[in-house]
Design a protein around this motif. Structure first.
Motif, PDB file in Angstrom:
ATOM      1  N   ARG A 277       0.848  -1.193   0.000  1.00  0.00           N
ATOM      2  CA  ARG A 277       0.000   0.000   0.000  1.00  0.00           C
ATOM      3  C   ARG A 277       0.880   1.238   0.000  1.00  0.00           C
ATOM      4  NH1 ARG A 277      -3.777   2.002   5.086  1.00  0.00           N
ATOM      5  NH2 ARG A 277      -4.766   3.803   4.053  1.00  0.00           N
ATOM      6  N   LEU A 278       0.694   2.101  -0.982  1.00  0.00           N
ATOM      7  CA  LEU A 278       1.358   3.390  -1.025  1.00  0.00           C
ATOM      8  C   LEU A 278       0.335   4.426  -0.564  1.00  0.00           C
ATOM      9  CD1 LEU A 278       3.163   3.098  -4.489  1.00  0.00           C
ATOM     10  CD2 LEU A 278       3.999   2.397  -2.243  1.00  0.00           C
ATOM     11  N   GLU A 279       0.467   4.862   0.669  1.00  0.00           N
ATOM     12  CA  GLU A 279      -0.475   5.823   1.251  1.00  0.00           C
ATOM     13  C   GLU A 279       0.084   7.221   1.005  1.00  0.00           C
ATOM     14  OE1 GLU A 279      -3.078   6.408   5.355  1.00  0.00           O
ATOM     15  OE2 GLU A 279      -1.303   5.129   5.358  1.00  0.00           O
ATOM     16  N   LEU A 280      -0.570   7.957   0.109  1.00  0.00           N
ATOM     17  CA  LEU A 280      -0.031   9.199  -0.415  1.00  0.00           C
ATOM     18  C   LEU A 280      -0.823  10.398   0.072  1.00  0.00           C
ATOM     19  CD1 LEU A 280       0.339   7.883  -4.078  1.00  0.00           C
ATOM     20  CD2 LEU A 280       2.133   7.961  -2.328  1.00  0.00           C
ATOM     21  N   PRO A 281      -0.210  11.590   0.138  1.00  0.00           N
ATOM     22  CA  PRO A 281      -0.931  12.777   0.606  1.00  0.00           C
ATOM     23  C   PRO A 281      -2.069  13.163  -0.335  1.00  0.00           C
ATOM     24  CG  PRO A 281       1.456  13.136   0.587  1.00  0.00           C
ATOM     25  CD  PRO A 281       1.210  11.861  -0.153  1.00  0.00           C
TER      26      PRO A 281
ATOM     27  N   ASP B 120      -4.700  16.499   0.129  1.00  0.00           N
ATOM     28  CA  ASP B 120      -5.176  17.583   0.988  1.00  0.00           C
ATOM     29  C   ASP B 120      -4.781  17.257   2.430  1.00  0.00           C
ATOM     30  OD1 ASP B 120      -6.155  18.879  -1.238  1.00  0.00           O
ATOM     31  OD2 ASP B 120      -8.157  18.014  -1.044  1.00  0.00           O
ATOM     32  N   ASP B 121      -5.755  17.234   3.358  1.00  0.00           N
ATOM     33  CA  ASP B 121      -5.426  16.879   4.739  1.00  0.00           C
ATOM     34  C   ASP B 121      -5.735  15.409   5.021  1.00  0.00           C
ATOM     35  OD1 ASP B 121      -8.160  17.111   4.536  1.00  0.00           O
ATOM     36  OD2 ASP B 121      -8.424  18.202   6.433  1.00  0.00           O
ATOM     37  N   GLU B 122      -5.907  14.618   3.948  1.00  0.00           N
ATOM     38  CA  GLU B 122      -6.190  13.195   4.091  1.00  0.00           C
ATOM     39  C   GLU B 122      -5.114  12.416   3.334  1.00  0.00           C
ATOM     40  OE1 GLU B 122     -10.084  12.894   2.439  1.00  0.00           O
ATOM     41  OE2 GLU B 122     -11.045  13.951   4.097  1.00  0.00           O
ATOM     42  N   THR B 123      -5.418  11.163   2.978  1.00  0.00           N
ATOM     43  CA  THR B 123      -4.511  10.377   2.157  1.00  0.00           C
ATOM     44  C   THR B 123      -5.307   9.638   1.092  1.00  0.00           C
ATOM     45  OG1 THR B 123      -4.639   8.404   3.581  1.00  0.00           O
ATOM     46  CG2 THR B 123      -2.894  10.007   4.069  1.00  0.00           C
ATOM     47  N   VAL B 124      -4.603   9.201   0.068  1.00  0.00           N
ATOM     48  CA  VAL B 124      -5.189   8.410  -1.009  1.00  0.00           C
ATOM     49  C   VAL B 124      -4.254   7.238  -1.259  1.00  0.00           C
ATOM     50  CG1 VAL B 124      -4.068   9.793  -2.813  1.00  0.00           C
ATOM     51  CG2 VAL B 124      -6.126   8.485  -3.357  1.00  0.00           C
TER      52      VAL B 124
ATOM     53  N   ASP C 145      -3.710   2.945  -9.726  1.00  0.00           N
ATOM     54  CA  ASP C 145      -3.894   4.359  -9.441  1.00  0.00           C
ATOM     55  C   ASP C 145      -2.553   5.042  -9.160  1.00  0.00           C
ATOM     56  OD1 ASP C 145      -6.561   4.390 -10.058  1.00  0.00           O
ATOM     57  OD2 ASP C 145      -7.241   4.174  -8.002  1.00  0.00           O
ATOM     58  N   ALA C 146      -2.572   6.381  -9.216  1.00  0.00           N
ATOM     59  CA  ALA C 146      -1.306   7.116  -9.241  1.00  0.00           C
ATOM     60  C   ALA C 146      -1.293   8.323  -8.315  1.00  0.00           C
ATOM     61  CB  ALA C 146      -1.011   7.566 -10.682  1.00  0.00           C
ATOM     62  N   GLY C 147      -2.205   8.385  -7.359  1.00  0.00           N
ATOM     63  CA  GLY C 147      -2.144   9.447  -6.369  1.00  0.00           C
ATOM     64  C   GLY C 147      -2.533  10.810  -6.893  1.00  0.00           C
ATOM     65  N   ASP C 148      -2.373  11.813  -6.013  1.00  0.00           N
ATOM     66  CA  ASP C 148      -2.837  13.171  -6.280  1.00  0.00           C
ATOM     67  C   ASP C 148      -1.694  14.102  -6.669  1.00  0.00           C
ATOM     68  OD1 ASP C 148      -4.974  15.255  -6.123  1.00  0.00           O
ATOM     69  OD2 ASP C 148      -3.706  16.028  -4.511  1.00  0.00           O
ATOM     70  N   GLY C 149      -0.674  14.164  -5.843  1.00  0.00           N
ATOM     71  CA  GLY C 149       0.421  15.098  -6.080  1.00  0.00           C
ATOM     72  C   GLY C 149       1.267  14.708  -7.271  1.00  0.00           C
ATOM     73  N   PRO C 150       1.921  15.677  -7.921  1.00  0.00           N
ATOM     74  CA  PRO C 150       2.664  15.396  -9.150  1.00  0.00           C
ATOM     75  C   PRO C 150       3.877  14.494  -8.957  1.00  0.00           C
ATOM     76  CG  PRO C 150       3.015  17.666  -8.438  1.00  0.00           C
ATOM     77  CD  PRO C 150       1.920  17.118  -7.587  1.00  0.00           C
ATOM     78  N   GLN C 151       4.461  14.466  -7.749  1.00  0.00           N
ATOM     79  CA  GLN C 151       5.666  13.667  -7.521  1.00  0.00           C
ATOM     80  C   GLN C 151       5.507  12.614  -6.438  1.00  0.00           C
ATOM     81  OE1 GLN C 151       8.428  13.802  -9.342  1.00  0.00           O
ATOM     82  NE2 GLN C 151       7.605  15.446 -10.625  1.00  0.00           N
ATOM     83  N   ASP C 152       4.372  12.578  -5.747  1.00  0.00           N
ATOM     84  CA  ASP C 152       4.255  11.717  -4.565  1.00  0.00           C
ATOM     85  C   ASP C 152       4.424  10.245  -4.902  1.00  0.00           C
ATOM     86  OD1 ASP C 152       3.833  13.898  -2.901  1.00  0.00           O
ATOM     87  OD2 ASP C 152       1.664  13.846  -3.184  1.00  0.00           O
ATOM     88  N   VAL C 153       3.721   9.769  -5.932  1.00  0.00           N
ATOM     89  CA  VAL C 153       3.794   8.337  -6.227  1.00  0.00           C
ATOM     90  C   VAL C 153       5.158   7.989  -6.800  1.00  0.00           C
ATOM     91  CG1 VAL C 153       2.834   8.397  -8.579  1.00  0.00           C
ATOM     92  CG2 VAL C 153       2.508   6.373  -7.145  1.00  0.00           C
ATOM     93  N   ALA C 154       5.755   8.871  -7.590  1.00  0.00           N
ATOM     94  CA  ALA C 154       7.083   8.601  -8.131  1.00  0.00           C
ATOM     95  C   ALA C 154       8.102   8.465  -7.009  1.00  0.00           C
ATOM     96  CB  ALA C 154       7.491   9.725  -9.087  1.00  0.00           C
ATOM     97  N   GLN C 155       8.022   9.342  -6.004  1.00  0.00           N
ATOM     98  CA  GLN C 155       8.943   9.256  -4.879  1.00  0.00           C
ATOM     99  C   GLN C 155       8.717   7.988  -4.065  1.00  0.00           C
ATOM    100  OE1 GLN C 155       8.262  12.997  -2.876  1.00  0.00           O
ATOM    101  NE2 GLN C 155       9.331  14.177  -4.452  1.00  0.00           N
ATOM    102  N   ALA C 156       7.443   7.604  -3.889  1.00  0.00           N
ATOM    103  CA  ALA C 156       7.146   6.375  -3.154  1.00  0.00           C
ATOM    104  C   ALA C 156       7.683   5.157  -3.891  1.00  0.00           C
ATOM    105  CB  ALA C 156       5.646   6.253  -2.929  1.00  0.00           C
TER     106      ALA C 156
ATOM    107  N   ASP D 292      -7.205  12.876  -7.687  1.00  0.00           N
ATOM    108  CA  ASP D 292      -6.420  12.231  -6.629  1.00  0.00           C
ATOM    109  C   ASP D 292      -6.029  10.799  -6.980  1.00  0.00           C
ATOM    110  OD1 ASP D 292      -9.253  11.870  -6.313  1.00  0.00           O
ATOM    111  OD2 ASP D 292      -8.928  10.994  -4.341  1.00  0.00           O
ATOM    112  N   HIS D 293      -6.467  10.302  -8.146  1.00  0.00           N
ATOM    113  CA  HIS D 293      -6.087   8.964  -8.599  1.00  0.00           C
ATOM    114  C   HIS D 293      -5.239   8.981  -9.867  1.00  0.00           C
ATOM    115  CE1 HIS D 293      -8.669   6.816  -5.675  1.00  0.00           C
ATOM    116  NE2 HIS D 293      -9.279   7.985  -5.704  1.00  0.00           N
ATOM    117  N   VAL D 294      -5.117  10.142 -10.488  1.00  0.00           N
ATOM    118  CA  VAL D 294      -4.319  10.233 -11.728  1.00  0.00           C
ATOM    119  C   VAL D 294      -3.293  11.358 -11.679  1.00  0.00           C
ATOM    120  CG1 VAL D 294      -6.163   9.246 -13.137  1.00  0.00           C
ATOM    121  CG2 VAL D 294      -6.012  11.736 -12.892  1.00  0.00           C
ATOM    122  N   GLY D 295      -3.264  12.129 -10.605  1.00  0.00           N
ATOM    123  CA  GLY D 295      -2.391  13.307 -10.563  1.00  0.00           C
ATOM    124  C   GLY D 295      -0.917  12.990 -10.703  1.00  0.00           C
ATOM    125  N   GLY D 296      -0.504  11.785 -10.301  1.00  0.00           N
ATOM    126  CA  GLY D 296       0.905  11.431 -10.380  1.00  0.00           C
ATOM    127  C   GLY D 296       1.331  10.799 -11.679  1.00  0.00           C
TER     128      GLY D 296
END
Length: 266
Positions: free
Chosen positions: A81-85, A87-91, A107-118, A137-141
């Protein structure tokens, strides 16, 4: 392990889906309107939850028991599980080893670099990617993953999939299932080839809850699809949601207020 939704979240989603004012729900339930308003804002007594639930088409036992519901441990060594930021929650994004030396990302998270860094932290290189739905929040990365994408599939990205289509990735067989309601065209993915069946549900179903839906037909479609496509799977099937912890099909039949066995279907 905290659930994504509280009883108040569940009640608000049910009120919205049914297009029901708190005053109408109170009249149906034989409760003061102030009790319904309080239940939609935060914790209330078990007695209020049990009395309100049938008026909202929810399971009384599951709604009252939701604060104490702990989903079973759903650990398989091939799943991370990649729990990514968000807003004030996680995806969630879910990384699954394909049994042939490769990896599949759902899925690929919300932030532009979060999933790549994970993924970098996991030492993960080339990927097959499946998207459940097109909310940001599922394609932003995705843009940050372009250089490592081996294949991309989903309802609107890369290879366009529809419910019933099946793809093979390594030793895994991945079948798309239609999960409308929360988002137009949303898909889930049933994965075979691991020790037990696995189903990626996106935002269609969470542990103890489900994604929010517009009133009327979208809400009814979501309930029907979850029952037909997800909870008809073997009870040991591990469910990987878009937010919150994993669960199993059998646990959700007991503990999900929207979908538990004792819900009177309307």
């Amino acid at each position: 392990m905290m659930l994504y939704d509280t009883t108040a979240d569940v009640i608000r989603k049910a009120l919205r889906g049914l297009d029901l004012a708190p005053s109408e729900a109170a009249a149906r339930a034989g409760l003061p309107e102030k009790d319904v308003m309080a239940a939609a804002r935060g914790p209330v007594s078990r007695e209020v939850l049990e009395q309100l639930a049938p008026a909202l088409g929810l399971s009384p036992l599951a709604l009252a028991g939701l604060p104490d519901f702990v989903p079973p441990a759903c650990e398989l060594p091939q799943i991370t599980r990649l729990e990514l930021p968000f807003d004030d929650e996680t995806v969630n994004a879910w990384l699954v080893q394909d049994g042939a030396g490769g990896n599949v990302l759902f899925d690929a998270g919300d932030g532009p670099q979060d999933v790549a860094q994970a993924l970098d932290a996991q030492g993960t290189g080339q990927l097959d990617i499946f998207i459940t739905h097109e909310h940001h929040d599922h394609v932003g990365g995705l843009p940050a993953l372009r250089a490592r994408i081996r294949s991309l599939a989903g309802p609107a990205e890369g290879e366009r999939l529809k419910g019933g289509e099946r793809l093979e990735r390594g030793a895994l067989s991945i079948r798309a299932i239609p999960l409308p309601g929360h988002c137009l065209g949303a898909l889930g993915y049933v994965i075979e080839g691991l020790a037990v069946p696995v189903c990626v549900t996106g935002d269609a179903l969470f542990a103890g809850s489900m994604g929010g839906c517009a009133p009327g037909e979208p809400y009814r479609e979501a309930l029907a699809a979850n029952r037909k496509e997800v909870l008809s799977l073997p009870p040991e099937t591990i469910l990987l949601p878009g937010h919150g912890p994993a669960s199993t099909a059998g646990s959700e039949l007991l503990a999900n207020p929207f979908l538990a066995k004792d819900v009177i279907q309307r």
